[in-house]
Scaffold this motif. Structure first.
Motif, PDB file in Angstrom:
ATOM      1  N   GLU A 190       0.941  -1.102  -0.051  1.00  0.00           N
ATOM      2  CA  GLU A 190      -0.063   0.125   0.186  1.00  0.00           C
ATOM      3  C   GLU A 190       1.053   1.275   0.111  1.00  0.00           C
ATOM      4  O   GLU A 190       1.818   1.284   0.784  1.00  0.00           O
ATOM      5  CB  GLU A 190      -0.877   0.171   1.330  1.00  0.00           C
ATOM      6  CG  GLU A 190      -2.097  -0.969   1.178  1.00  0.00           C
ATOM      7  CD  GLU A 190      -2.983  -1.013   2.311  1.00  0.00           C
ATOM      8  OE1 GLU A 190      -3.740  -1.935   2.437  1.00  0.00           O
ATOM      9  OE2 GLU A 190      -2.881  -0.160   3.230  1.00  0.00           O
ATOM     10  N   PHE A 191       0.679   2.126  -0.856  1.00  0.00           N
ATOM     11  CA  PHE A 191       1.402   3.427  -0.925  1.00  0.00           C
ATOM     12  C   PHE A 191       0.487   4.692  -0.540  1.00  0.00           C
ATOM     13  O   PHE A 191      -0.687   4.791  -0.926  1.00  0.00           O
ATOM     14  CB  PHE A 191       1.934   3.630  -2.437  1.00  0.00           C
ATOM     15  CG  PHE A 191       2.887   2.609  -2.824  1.00  0.00           C
ATOM     16  CD1 PHE A 191       4.212   2.849  -2.508  1.00  0.00           C
ATOM     17  CD2 PHE A 191       2.646   1.553  -3.734  1.00  0.00           C
ATOM     18  CE1 PHE A 191       5.323   1.860  -2.965  1.00  0.00           C
ATOM     19  CE2 PHE A 191       3.525   0.674  -4.138  1.00  0.00           C
ATOM     20  CZ  PHE A 191       4.755   0.963  -3.650  1.00  0.00           C
ATOM     21  N   GLY A 192       0.893   5.558   0.063  1.00  0.00           N
ATOM     22  CA  GLY A 192       0.093   6.545   0.519  1.00  0.00           C
ATOM     23  C   GLY A 192       1.070   7.847   0.089  1.00  0.00           C
ATOM     24  O   GLY A 192       1.853   8.044   0.726  1.00  0.00           O
ATOM     25  N   LEU A 193       0.646   8.595  -0.509  1.00  0.00           N
ATOM     26  CA  LEU A 193       1.202   9.904  -1.176  1.00  0.00           C
ATOM     27  C   LEU A 193       0.393  11.006  -0.593  1.00  0.00           C
ATOM     28  O   LEU A 193      -0.528  11.314  -0.686  1.00  0.00           O
ATOM     29  CB  LEU A 193       1.311   9.898  -2.660  1.00  0.00           C
ATOM     30  CG  LEU A 193       1.949  11.145  -3.097  1.00  0.00           C
ATOM     31  CD1 LEU A 193       3.423  11.138  -2.837  1.00  0.00           C
ATOM     32  CD2 LEU A 193       2.082  11.316  -4.827  1.00  0.00           C
ATOM     33  N   GLU A 194       1.350  11.790   0.490  1.00  0.00           N
ATOM     34  CA  GLU A 194       0.534  12.981   0.922  1.00  0.00           C
ATOM     35  C   GLU A 194       1.473  14.036   1.229  1.00  0.00           C
ATOM     36  O   GLU A 194       2.883  13.936   0.988  1.00  0.00           O
ATOM     37  CB  GLU A 194      -0.181  12.824   2.334  1.00  0.00           C
ATOM     38  CG  GLU A 194       0.905  12.021   3.249  1.00  0.00           C
ATOM     39  CD  GLU A 194       0.157  11.589   4.535  1.00  0.00           C
ATOM     40  OE1 GLU A 194      -0.842  12.092   4.826  1.00  0.00           O
ATOM     41  OE2 GLU A 194       0.582  10.635   5.187  1.00  0.00           O
ATOM     42  N   SER A 195       0.948  15.194   1.436  1.00  0.00           N
ATOM     43  CA  SER A 195       1.835  16.388   1.869  1.00  0.00           C
ATOM     44  C   SER A 195       1.384  17.165   3.252  1.00  0.00           C
ATOM     45  O   SER A 195       0.158  17.057   3.170  1.00  0.00           O
ATOM     46  CB  SER A 195       1.629  17.314   0.489  1.00  0.00           C
ATOM     47  OG  SER A 195       2.295  18.644   0.864  1.00  0.00           O
ATOM     48  N   SER A 196       2.318  17.693   3.695  1.00  0.00           N
ATOM     49  CA  SER A 196       2.171  18.321   5.062  1.00  0.00           C
ATOM     50  C   SER A 196       1.924  19.793   4.813  1.00  0.00           C
ATOM     51  O   SER A 196       1.404  20.493   5.612  1.00  0.00           O
ATOM     52  CB  SER A 196       3.161  17.858   6.005  1.00  0.00           C
ATOM     53  OG  SER A 196       4.260  18.378   5.588  1.00  0.00           O
ATOM     54  N   ASN A 197       2.413  20.354   3.676  1.00  0.00           N
ATOM     55  CA  ASN A 197       2.240  21.672   3.324  1.00  0.00           C
ATOM     56  C   ASN A 197       2.035  22.225   1.936  1.00  0.00           C
ATOM     57  O   ASN A 197       2.263  23.169   1.519  1.00  0.00           O
ATOM     58  CB  ASN A 197       3.510  22.308   3.825  1.00  0.00           C
ATOM     59  CG  ASN A 197       4.697  22.195   3.312  1.00  0.00           C
ATOM     60  OD1 ASN A 197       4.620  21.334   2.390  1.00  0.00           O
ATOM     61  ND2 ASN A 197       5.744  22.635   3.377  1.00  0.00           N
ATOM     62  N   TYR A 198       1.287  21.172   1.379  1.00  0.00           N
ATOM     63  CA  TYR A 198       1.125  21.441  -0.226  1.00  0.00           C
ATOM     64  C   TYR A 198       2.095  21.077  -0.990  1.00  0.00           C
ATOM     65  O   TYR A 198       1.945  20.779  -2.032  1.00  0.00           O
ATOM     66  CB  TYR A 198       0.497  22.706  -0.554  1.00  0.00           C
ATOM     67  CG  TYR A 198      -0.774  22.904   0.300  1.00  0.00           C
ATOM     68  CD1 TYR A 198      -2.242  22.476  -0.357  1.00  0.00           C
ATOM     69  CD2 TYR A 198      -1.067  23.629   1.590  1.00  0.00           C
ATOM     70  CE1 TYR A 198      -3.478  22.761   0.569  1.00  0.00           C
ATOM     71  CE2 TYR A 198      -2.099  24.115   2.121  1.00  0.00           C
ATOM     72  CZ  TYR A 198      -3.562  23.413   1.715  1.00  0.00           C
ATOM     73  OH  TYR A 198      -4.586  23.761   2.275  1.00  0.00           O
ATOM     74  N   CYS A 199       3.184  21.413  -0.518  1.00  0.00           N
ATOM     75  CA  CYS A 199       4.389  21.399  -1.413  1.00  0.00           C
ATOM     76  C   CYS A 199       5.266  20.224  -1.517  1.00  0.00           C
ATOM     77  O   CYS A 199       6.024  19.564  -2.335  1.00  0.00           O
ATOM     78  CB  CYS A 199       5.137  22.636  -1.391  1.00  0.00           C
ATOM     79  SG  CYS A 199       4.015  24.318  -1.824  1.00  0.00           S
ATOM     80  N   ASN A 200       5.720  19.703  -0.233  1.00  0.00           N
ATOM     81  CA  ASN A 200       6.359  18.613  -0.228  1.00  0.00           C
ATOM     82  C   ASN A 200       5.514  17.322  -0.349  1.00  0.00           C
ATOM     83  O   ASN A 200       4.497  17.417  -0.654  1.00  0.00           O
ATOM     84  CB  ASN A 200       7.295  18.896   1.135  1.00  0.00           C
ATOM     85  CG  ASN A 200       6.026  18.541   2.252  1.00  0.00           C
ATOM     86  OD1 ASN A 200       4.859  18.334   2.167  1.00  0.00           O
ATOM     87  ND2 ASN A 200       6.496  18.476   3.530  1.00  0.00           N
TER      88      ASN A 200
END
Lengths: 120, 644
Positions: free
Chosen positions: B590-600
């Motif tokens: 399972e892959f989860g792609l997320e960002s903590s500040n929109y840019c990273n």
């Protein structure tokens, strides 16, 4: 200024207006002058300097008062208008802001994302 | 008036008094007459006995024995009485009885006097004198009373009459002396000696003699022609002043009418063009100094916190165009401070990178807003509402840029550059987006109108529209914050108070790029290696979690506001996507792609084996590491396991 104050001012101004107009007219009349002569200083017209200066002063004074009165009235109308505009501007066609259709907006936003990202 | 001094002969004096039956107290006479300085001085000259000044003046009016004797001290009075009663008489002999007898005799005597004239005088030298001496007192005390009864006159009436008489006398004396003085003074110029004699010393001191003159001037009756002449002049003056008044009134009328018309037009226009939604207030026009109305076109009341500009326009009436004009209050000040043109708008341009070359080509540009186009074609420039809309548009654009600049300061590490105060550039791998404030000049407008449509125009427009909408969302959040009390406004969202304009949009792009990258990585390291493996996107329930619980207690306006804000959650939420790679026979990754500040971007990797046990669960913020890791787990667990 309150409504009562305005009314009072109106009365005052109109009174001075009519007053000065009456004075002017009375001064302009010649017949009253004759009346005066009959039982006053008979056959003795007032001295020239007196009539000239007195008349001029009086006429210009009364005229100035007339003008000032009118100006006062105009200032009053202005005041009233300001009062009106600052308190009760007529309502324009109820609430023109239409209700948002939430679902449709959500769809549009979804579409936006796709369009911007070049998925369409 | 008798001026006999009593010293000359007491006899004579007595006779005089006998003839005047005193009805009034001469003392009154004395006091009143003493008030006249001229009389006093006159009398002083003539009277020799001046023991008491008051006494002498009293004598000058009437010969008054009582007053003289009454004011005498007793030791003088008694000898006088004795003297008048004759030699040999004693004061001790005087008794009430004797005196009343004498009075009775006196009454008879009086009749005698009337009948016999002066003869009685001869009879005795002492008796009459004596009698009148004594008679004085009774007469004074009893006489008036007796008369009063006779005349049916009350004491008060009498007193009144007496007082008025005294007053009149006093007055007449005064007047007479004044007249005398006047005549004397008048006379002094021709006959000084005669005048001096009658002038009072006071007058002599106060006024020089011969200072008054009189002349007779004959009265000349004005002739008919003179009267007519004078009347003519009078009327001429009258006419002239009335004429002046007329001219003055007419002029004023003209100017007042003009200003009244102007005023009327102004106000009818104001009433026609303003509605409840406008913020209008009294304001002084700084340029013309007139009292005027101000209109707020800034968004302060709508939740804006932009303070660089007040957003106030003056509603000015342009008489030439017969139209209202909304003139921004700060425009002049702004331009005089050399801060460039007042009117600016935002333009978004997209540049696409040319492959294999380090250069960009303009591929998309936002069009000009209709409001900014010179509206001379439709004459809509006249419309005040359009002007206001334009002002609103412009201030909105300026605020947008202001917030963009603030936001991009924190985004420098993500390819955002502030080229100058009017330009922000955001770079992506394949393209570059430029946000620029353009000065609204005719040239710019002309250029824009001639531009040919480009492929990315729509994208640029969408980005700009979204930026604006996001600013509105910021406003709404601000309003909601104000509406809810401070206690309620525990930050629901970490970015609640920050500008969220560029980041959500950038986030979309960057997330998309990361996703592509991730999919590439997965393809290379998993799909290509493991046979029959499939990538599927797990529908996220992330959005559902984030919707705040509807609080029913809220006002319906707040609820509406809430709805409108949550609408944008889709845009504003932090990007996140979940991918699942099914590995036939050996579990899944399972892959989860997320960002903590929109840019990273951080990628979580979770390896689950066939028995549903989690073997690995880690996070990577670097795709290189992720590649290595994937390579490792696939070779270690998936392919190894298969080989076994």
């Amino acid at each position: 200024m309150s409504d009562k104050g305005l009314l009072e001012q109106l009365n005052r101004t109109t009174e001075t207006l009519s007053h000065s107009l009456t004075n002017l007219i009375r001064y302009a009349s010649i017949s009253t002058e004759k009346d005066d002569e009959e039982h006053g200083a008979q056959e003795l017209p007032e001295s020239t300097s007196k009539t000239s200066t007195g008349g001029l002063m009086m006429v210009s004074g009364q005229t100035a008062q007339l003008i000032r009165g009118i100006q006062d009235l105009m200032v009053m109308t202005r005041n009233i208008r300001e009062k009106w505009v600052l308190t009760q501007i007529p309502d324009e066609k109820a609430d023109s802001q239409q209700e948002l259709e939430m679902a449709k907006c959500a769809d549009l936003l979804e579409e936006w994302s796709k369009a911007v990202l070049g998925k369409i | 008036m008798t001026n006999n001094p009593p010293d000359q002969s007491s006899q004579a004096a007595n006779h005089e008094t006998k003839r005047i039956p005193l009805a009034i107290d001469p003392n009154f006479m004395k006091t009143t007459s003493s008030a006249l300085p001229t009389d006093q001085s006159d009398d002083n000259d003539k009277s020799q006995n001046g023991t008491h000044q008051n006494a002498t003046t009293g004598q000058s009016l009437v010969n008054n024995p009582y007053e003289m004797f009454g004011s005498m001290p007793l030791d003088q009075l008694i000898p006088v009485i004795l003297q008048s009663r004759g030699i040999g008489s004693k004061f001790a002999d005087l008794s009430e009885r004797v005196l009343s007898e004498e009075i009775a005799n006196d009454a008879e005597d009086m009749e005698h006097v009337k009948n016999l004239d002066e003869d009685v005088e001869m009879d005795s030298s002492d008796f009459p004198a004596n009698a009148d001496q004594e008679a004085l007192k009774p007469q004074q005390i009893e006489g008036p009373l007796a008369r009063e009864e006779e005349d049916q006159m009350t004491q008060e009436q009498f007193q009144q009459l007496k007082n008025s008489t005294v007053q009149s006398l006093n007055l007449s004396v005064n007047e007479a002396s004044l007249a005398l003085e006047f005549v004397s003074l008048l006379l002094s110029s021709v006959r000084p000696s005669a005048a001096n004699a009658s002038m009072s010393p006071f007058l002599k001191n106060a006024v020089p003699t011969a200072s008054l003159n009189a002349e007779k001037i004959p009265y000349e009756k004005a002739t008919e022609s003179e009267i007519v002449d004078k009347k003519l002049t009078t009327r001429g003056w009258k006419l002239r002043s009335l004429e002046e008044s007329r001219v003055l009134l007419k002029d004023t009328h003209k100017t007042l009418e003009a200003s009244l018309r102007k005023e009327q037009n102004y106000w009818s226009k104001v009433s026609a063009n303003t509605s409840k939604k406008d913020v209008i207030f009294k304001m002084k026009d700084q340029e013309t100094g007139e009292k005027s109305l101000g209109l707020k076109y800034g968004y302060e009341d709508s939740g804006s916190s932009y303070k660089q500009e007040r957003g106030i326009a003056i509603l000015r009436y342009n008489a030439n165009k017969d139209a209202l004009e909304a003139v921004p209050a700060e425009k002049q000040q702004f331009e005089s401070m050399n801060r460039g043109p007042f009117e600016k708008f935002m333009r978004v341009r997209i540049f696409t990178k040319i492959q294999e070359e380090d250069d960009y080509i303009l591929s998309g540009e936002t069009a000009l807003d209709d409001l900014l186009l010179a509206a001379d074609n439709s004459g809509a420039e006249q419309n005040i509402r359009r002007q206001i809309s334009k002002l609103q548009f412009l201030i909105f654009e300026k605020e947008l840029m202001y917030h963009l600049k603030k936001e991009s300061e924190t985004l420098i590490s993500y390819g955002v550059t502030l080229e100058n105060e009017n330009k922000i550039t955001v770079e992506f791998p394949t393209e570059k987006i430029e946000f620029e404030m353009m000065n609204l000049t005719d040239e710019v407008i002309l250029n824009h109108q001639q531009d040919a449509p480009k492929t990315n125009d729509r994208k640029a427009a969408l980005i700009l529209v979204m930026l604006r909408m996001l600013l509105v969302v910021m406003y709404k959040k601000q309003i909601r914050k104000k509406l809810l009390m401070v206690a309620h406004s525990k930050a629901v969202h970490p970015f609640d108070n920050e500008a969220l304009l560029l980041r959500p949009i950038m986030g979309k792009f960057r997330h998309e790029n990361y996703l592509n990258l991730l999919q590439k990585v997965i393809k290379t390291y998993v799909l290509d290696v493991v046979a029959n493996s499939v990538v599927t996107e797990i529908p996220s329930d992330y959005r559902k979690q984030n919707i705040p619980v509807r609080r029913e207690t809220y006002d319906k306006h707040i609820t509406k506001l809430d709805d409108e804000i949550t609408l944008f959650d889709k845009i504003l939420q932090l990007p996140r996507i979940d991918l699942k790679v099914e590995l036939p026979g050996s579990g899944k990754i399972e892959f989860g792609l997320e960002s903590s500040n929109y840019c990273n971007a951080t990628t979580s990797v979770k390896l689950v084996d066939a028995s549903n046990a989690t073997i690995f669960d880690t996070r990577f913020s670097n795709f290189k590491e992720l590649e290595d890791f994937l390579h490792f787990i696939v070779s270690e667990y998936v392919t190894e396991g298969k080989q076994e």
